[in-house]
Design an enzyme around this catalytic site. Structure first.
Site, PDB file in Angstrom:
ATOM      1  N   LYS A 115       0.685  -1.188   0.008  1.00  0.00           N
ATOM      2  CA  LYS A 115       0.160  -0.493  -0.112  1.00  0.00           C
ATOM      3  C   LYS A 115       1.308   1.512  -0.383  1.00  0.00           C
ATOM      4  CE  LYS A 115      -3.825   2.427   2.764  1.00  0.00           C
ATOM      5  NZ  LYS A 115      -4.878   1.189   4.146  1.00  0.00           N
ATOM      6  N   SER A 155      -9.290   2.020   3.981  1.00  0.00           N
ATOM      7  CA  SER A 155      -8.452   2.296   2.549  1.00  0.00           C
ATOM      8  C   SER A 155      -7.810   1.505   2.019  1.00  0.00           C
ATOM      9  CB  SER A 155      -7.685   3.486   3.289  1.00  0.00           C
ATOM     10  OG  SER A 155      -7.269   2.890   4.236  1.00  0.00           O
ATOM     11  N   SER A 206     -10.440  -1.166   7.256  1.00  0.00           N
ATOM     12  CA  SER A 206      -9.310  -0.695   6.175  1.00  0.00           C
ATOM     13  C   SER A 206      -8.719  -1.568   5.643  1.00  0.00           C
ATOM     14  CB  SER A 206      -8.076   0.825   6.359  1.00  0.00           C
ATOM     15  OG  SER A 206      -8.954   1.990   6.836  1.00  0.00           O
TER      16      SER A 206
END
Length: 516
Positions: free
Chosen positions: A72, A162, A186
């Site tokens: 990420k 996210s 997330s």
């Protein structure tokens, strides 16, 4: 991922050939085709790294040798890749050193394929920001339902937030596995939305060093995979003590999370389902959810009972176990403009205070190749660049910047103490003690808040498919179930999730994306 490790170990494929295949697949499906937009940037050194691994094969010392992994884009890498949190303000910003999780992946032989797109600043910059959107990376699409809608081009079915890009990339077969992060939902939410397995670990099991923070008291990284075994293999690599993160000093873990995964792990296990015993599927627990949610949960419970689990139905003693910004109880973006515009008062208090404290320290201690060294600098940059940087505003950043930034405020200390009391002492601990539970079962990511506030682990596993509130035009998309437990119980939760996974076999690949 396990099959890829076996193929690499057996010499059926090389790291270079595998990396080239993933790069071609990203070009075909992420950049072209349905344009999933899950990969924010590719590592320009990926093929060179893979070539250097062609002479080695996965082993006990290097279990991921040659395995392409995405991380990420809020996780620091000290190479040519920027670390941006999806923010236009940090375009080009790099890191002085690898985050500890990246260091461990490299040591295990992984090929860092690139950076996954995400909800900007891990979904804590603006209330209205849709899951998977960032000013630098654009909008991630759910591979099961990639259509967009309305003037804002928001996905009909959210990819989750996210860690949306991390999840979509794995679901679409654009990498062998990925690493995401979670503060509250997330990892769990995008895993549920994309039919994946994830582990949201106990805070302190995986080092937070080098991860752009929201709230250090809840932040953690975690693996995103297609199977429980793959998640266990990655957890073996990532769970390590780190002098850069004091929370890891108290960690407890087995030698091998994957060693004794068993189809029989459910036998005699006591699984709590937070519900009114007189009405196990009541609205107080599930909210006003569509019948498909109830169907998936009921069928999952039936599978567990058939495997020998004891299902205990009782209300969990806290109101703080469900919901929260970006956690995704409402999985369809039918109304892209919420009533929260310009009103940050609904934000978790702990997040608001810890964000400025942590982000300022990251920008000072980790970031390089950028002149922006404080949250105030980012706010000013965004304001100067208008809609290009602030399409959905920055109300949460503005609220956080009003704090002192040193965590000295009484309101913060009280809020953190109340979170621990409600979620941990009077929440998960009291509930599990009273009913002698091995785990608590939640539909989708609905239990993420109580586990996150307590710092406790959860494991998500695919459980079925639902459609958009009876909307026949909305394609079916996945829903998972999550097993939550006490601190350091990842091993037990993985064993329960594995037994359920093997019996249910609910994961199906997204349509229109053929196998690698």
């Amino acid at each position: 991922m396990s099959d890829i490790i076996d193929a690499l170990a057996g010499g059926q494929v090389t790291a270079t050939a595998l990396t080239k295949a993933y790069l071609a697949r990203i070009a075909a499906y992420d950049r072209g085709g349905p344009a999933l937009n899950s990969v924010r940037a590719l590592n320009p050194d990926a093929l060179a790294i893979a070539s250097g691994l062609d002479g080695s094969r996965p082993s006990a010392k290097r279990p991921l040798a040659g395995v392409p992994i995405l991380v990420k884009d809020n996780i620091a890498t000290s190479d040519k890749q920027p670390t941006t949190a999806g923010s236009l303000a940090l375009e080009g910003a790099r890191a002085k050193r690898d985050a500890t999780v990246v260091k461990l992946l490299r040591k295990a032989g992984a090929v860092i394929l690139g950076k996954a797109n995400l909800t900007e600043f891990a979904n804590f910059i603006a209330f209205e920001m849709p899951g998977g959107y960032s000013s630098l990376g654009g909008q991630v699409r759910n591979p099961y339902a990639p259509a967009l809608m309305g003037e804002h081009n928001i996905p009909v079915v959210t990819p989750g937030g996210s860690s949306a890009g991390s999840a979509v990339a794995v679901a679409a077969g654009l990498c062998a596995a990925s690493i995401g992060t979670e503060t509250s939902g997330s990892l769990l939410y995008p895993a549920s939305q994309n039919g994946l397995v994830t582990v949201k670990p106990t805070v302190g099991l995986i080092s937070r060093a080098g991860i752009i923070p929201i709230a250090h008291s809840q932040d953690t990284a975690g693996p995103m995979t297609r199977t429980v075994r793959d998640a266990a293999i990655l957890l073996n690599v990532l769970a390590a003590e780190d002098p850069r993160d004091p929370a890891t000093e108290r960690q407890r873990r087995p030698a091998d999370y994957a060693a004794d995964l068993s189809r029989d792990a459910m036998k005699g296990a006591r699984i709590g389902v937070p519900s009114d015993p007189s009405d196990p599927l009541n609205d107080r627990y599930y909210g006003k959810l569509q019948p498909a949610w109830l169907k998936v949960m009921t069928e999952a419970i039936k599978v567990m009972e058939d495997l020998g689990a004891v299902i205990v139905r009782a209300n969990i003693p806290t109101s703080g176990w469900i919901g929260g910004p970006g956690t995704g109880m409402a999985v369809l973006n039918r109304n892209p403009l919420s009533s929260n515009k310009g009103n940050p008062t609904g934000a978790p208090i702990v997040f608001v205070y810890e964000l400025k404290y942590g982000l300022n320290r990251y920008l000072t201690d980790w970031a390089t190749n950028t002149d922006l060294k404080t949250m105030a600098d980012i706010i000013a940059f965004n304001a100067a660049h208008g809609d290009r940087a602030m399409r959905f505003g920055q109300d949460l950043f503005l609220a956080a910047d009003l704090t002192r930034g040193d965590l000295s405020e009484r309101e913060y200390k009280s809020a953190r103490a109340m979170d621990l009391l409600s979620a941990k002492t009077r929440g998960m601990d009291a509930y599990m003690n009273q009913h002698k539970l091995d785990a608590v079962l939640f539909p989708g990511s609905s239990g993420c808040v109580i586990s996150a506030k307590a710092g406790y682990p959860s494991v998500m596993v695919p459980a079925g498919f639902i459609s958009g509130a009876g909307d026949k035009e909305t394609p079916d998309y996945p829903l998972g179930v999550s097993f939550a437990g006490r601190a350091w119980s990842e091993h037990k939760l993985l064993r329960l999730a594995y037994a359920y996974e093997q019996a249910s076999q609910m994961r199906k690949a997204p349509p229109g994306l053929p196998a690698l």
